[in-house]
Design an enzyme around this catalytic site. Sequence first.
Site, PDB file in Angstrom:
ATOM      1  N   SER A   2      53.603 -54.505 -36.923  1.00 14.67           N
ATOM      2  CA  SER A   2      52.700 -54.842 -35.825  1.00 14.67           C
ATOM      3  C   SER A   2      51.988 -53.565 -35.383  1.00 14.67           C
ATOM      4  O   SER A   2      52.476 -52.452 -35.653  1.00 14.67           O
ATOM      5  CB  SER A   2      53.509 -55.408 -34.652  1.00 14.67           C
ATOM      6  N   TYR A   5      60.637 -54.701 -28.361  1.00 15.52           N
ATOM      7  CA  TYR A   5      59.829 -55.151 -29.517  1.00 15.52           C
ATOM      8  C   TYR A   5      59.301 -53.942 -30.285  1.00 15.52           C
ATOM      9  O   TYR A   5      59.401 -53.888 -31.521  1.00 15.52           O
ATOM     10  CB  TYR A   5      58.685 -56.028 -29.022  1.00 15.52           C
TER      11      TYR A   5
HETATM   12  N1  LIG Z   1      51.337 -63.240 -33.301  1.00 10.75           N
HETATM   13  C1  LIG Z   1      51.009 -61.966 -33.109  1.00 10.75           C
HETATM   14  O1  LIG Z   1      50.152 -61.630 -32.253  1.00 10.75           O
HETATM   15  C2  LIG Z   1      51.638 -60.901 -33.959  1.00 10.75           C
HETATM   16  C3  LIG Z   1      51.059 -59.621 -33.965  1.00 10.75           C
HETATM   17  C4  LIG Z   1      51.618 -58.631 -34.753  1.00 10.75           C
HETATM   18  C5  LIG Z   1      52.727 -58.910 -35.529  1.00 10.75           C
HETATM   19  N2  LIG Z   1      53.286 -60.144 -35.503  1.00 10.75           N
HETATM   20  C6  LIG Z   1      54.461 -60.385 -36.352  1.00 10.75           C
HETATM   21  O2  LIG Z   1      54.147 -61.403 -37.267  1.00 10.75           O
HETATM   22  C7  LIG Z   1      55.366 -62.069 -37.660  1.00 10.75           C
HETATM   23  C8  LIG Z   1      55.146 -63.576 -37.543  1.00 10.75           C
HETATM   24  O3  LIG Z   1      54.901 -63.889 -36.183  1.00 10.75           O
HETATM   25  P1  LIG Z   1      54.080 -65.185 -35.742  1.00 10.75           P
HETATM   26  O4  LIG Z   1      53.014 -64.725 -34.859  1.00 10.75           O
HETATM   27  O5  LIG Z   1      53.756 -66.028 -36.900  1.00 10.75           O
HETATM   28  O6  LIG Z   1      55.188 -65.878 -34.817  1.00 10.75           O
HETATM   29  P2  LIG Z   1      55.707 -67.400 -34.747  1.00 10.75           P
HETATM   30  O7  LIG Z   1      54.581 -68.339 -34.876  1.00 10.75           O
HETATM   31  O8  LIG Z   1      56.560 -67.438 -33.528  1.00 10.75           O
HETATM   32  O9  LIG Z   1      56.628 -67.525 -36.055  1.00 10.75           O
HETATM   33  C9  LIG Z   1      57.807 -66.777 -36.182  1.00 10.75           C
HETATM   34  C10 LIG Z   1      58.539 -67.199 -37.442  1.00 10.75           C
HETATM   35  O10 LIG Z   1      59.767 -66.447 -37.522  1.00 10.75           O
HETATM   36  C11 LIG Z   1      60.822 -67.346 -37.792  1.00 10.75           C
HETATM   37  N3  LIG Z   1      62.098 -66.852 -37.292  1.00 10.75           N
HETATM   38  C12 LIG Z   1      62.428 -66.490 -36.022  1.00 10.75           C
HETATM   39  N4  LIG Z   1      63.723 -66.156 -35.974  1.00 10.75           N
HETATM   40  C13 LIG Z   1      64.215 -66.291 -37.243  1.00 10.75           C
HETATM   41  C14 LIG Z   1      65.476 -66.103 -37.834  1.00 10.75           C
HETATM   42  N5  LIG Z   1      66.552 -65.701 -37.116  1.00 10.75           N
HETATM   43  N6  LIG Z   1      65.624 -66.340 -39.160  1.00 10.75           N
HETATM   44  C15 LIG Z   1      64.561 -66.751 -39.893  1.00 10.75           C
HETATM   45  N7  LIG Z   1      63.348 -66.965 -39.395  1.00 10.75           N
HETATM   46  C16 LIG Z   1      63.187 -66.737 -38.074  1.00 10.75           C
HETATM   47  C17 LIG Z   1      60.402 -68.657 -37.131  1.00 10.75           C
HETATM   48  O11 LIG Z   1      61.011 -69.758 -37.771  1.00 10.75           O
HETATM   49  P3  LIG Z   1      62.243 -70.615 -37.226  1.00 10.75           P
HETATM   50  O12 LIG Z   1      62.192 -70.625 -35.740  1.00 10.75           O
HETATM   51  O13 LIG Z   1      62.035 -71.932 -37.875  1.00 10.75           O
HETATM   52  O14 LIG Z   1      63.445 -69.898 -37.781  1.00 10.75           O
HETATM   53  C18 LIG Z   1      58.909 -68.668 -37.441  1.00 10.75           C
HETATM   54  O15 LIG Z   1      58.683 -69.209 -38.723  1.00 10.75           O
HETATM   55  C19 LIG Z   1      56.460 -61.514 -36.754  1.00 10.75           C
HETATM   56  O16 LIG Z   1      57.186 -60.534 -37.458  1.00 10.75           O
HETATM   57  C20 LIG Z   1      55.689 -60.874 -35.618  1.00 10.75           C
HETATM   58  O17 LIG Z   1      56.419 -59.821 -35.020  1.00 10.75           O
HETATM   59  C21 LIG Z   1      52.761 -61.151 -34.752  1.00 10.75           C
END
Ligand SMILES: NC(=O)c1ccc[n+]([C@@H]2O[C@H](COP(=O)([O-])OP(=O)(O)OC[C@H]3O[C@@H](n4cnc5c(N)ncnc54)[C@H](OP(=O)(O)O)[C@@H]3O)[C@@H](O)[C@H]2O)c1
Length: 234
Positions: free
Chosen positions: A138, A151
């Site tokens: 991130s 985070y």
């Molecule tokens: N959205 C943003 O603005 C942003 C910005 C920078 C970086 N990121 C990074 O991008 C990545 C994806 O985030 P997103 O925005 O797509 O968030 P999201 O929509 O909340 O999706 C998160 C994913 O992680 C999975 N997850 C959570 N806990 C888990 C566990 N214990 N084991 C396996 N899977 C798990 C969830 O699936 P289940 O709940 O089904 O397990 C879900 O598929 C993350 O690493 C986040 O830090 C996001």
Amino acid sequence: MTALKGKVAIVTGASKGLGQAIARRLAKGGANVVASARSTDKLEALAQEAPDRILAFPCDVTKSTQVQALIQFALQRFGRIDILVNNAGLGHFAPIDELSEEQWDEMMNVNLKGAFLACKYAIPHLKATEGHIVNISSVAGTEAFPNGGGYCASKFGLMALSDTLTLELKPYHVKVSTLCPGSIKTEFHHPKAYAMEAEQVAETVWTMVSAPKGVIYNQVIMRPLVPKNLLKKS
Ligand SMILES: NC(=O)c1ccc[n+]([C@@H]2O[C@H](COP(=O)([O-])OP(=O)(O)OC[C@H]3O[C@@H](n4cnc5c(N)ncnc54)[C@H](OP(=O)(O)O)[C@@H]3O)[C@@H](O)[C@H]2O)c1
């Protein structure tokens, strides 16, 4: 485009958001994809979109035995692993004195330990294929901000893990890439109004894994452009 034809990718956190978009993009690019997360129903729905390309396998990345089962599933079904995308992640945002110990542990366990476990058990097989690890960090892995202590610490840790892996795996021609996105329109945490689409970020993962054989994208930081009317006047 089928640049990944015959390649096998594991994507964690693929039940929604960015991970789902990455799984779709890699499958569209010709890869066989093992889509993983804890929400089996959402994974099954994703697999139904491309049953010949995407297989669902439930896995909590914080549990060593489940991560090992995920790696074994990919090997049993496809005989190889070429790409590991460590995308599973979550964020809790509060000042350090208000962040609970449970929230801290959850971020460290999912964002950092989960990537460690997946790498630990996939690396022997990635060495065999001269494969590729993509860690989804991130912008918060490159700069700290108030309320982001836990985070940011987890994502800075992931950056250090990525840098170490880059050096350790260089002799084996296993590529390591780290993607540092800014705000994305997912359910993760109040996205900015002008946040990037998950598909735009997934396209960068595609660019990383389809890079020419002799080229590595080590680290990419990508952000949405702030609309001019929202730019702060200095
Ligand atoms: N959205 C943003 O603005 C942003 C910005 C920078 C970086 N990121 C990074 O991008 C990545 C994806 O985030 P997103 O925005 O797509 O968030 P999201 O929509 O909340 O999706 C998160 C994913 O992680 C999975 N997850 C959570 N806990 C888990 C566990 N214990 N084991 C396996 N899977 C798990 C969830 O699936 P289940 O709940 O089904 O397990 C879900 O598929 C993350 O690493 C986040 O830090 C996001």
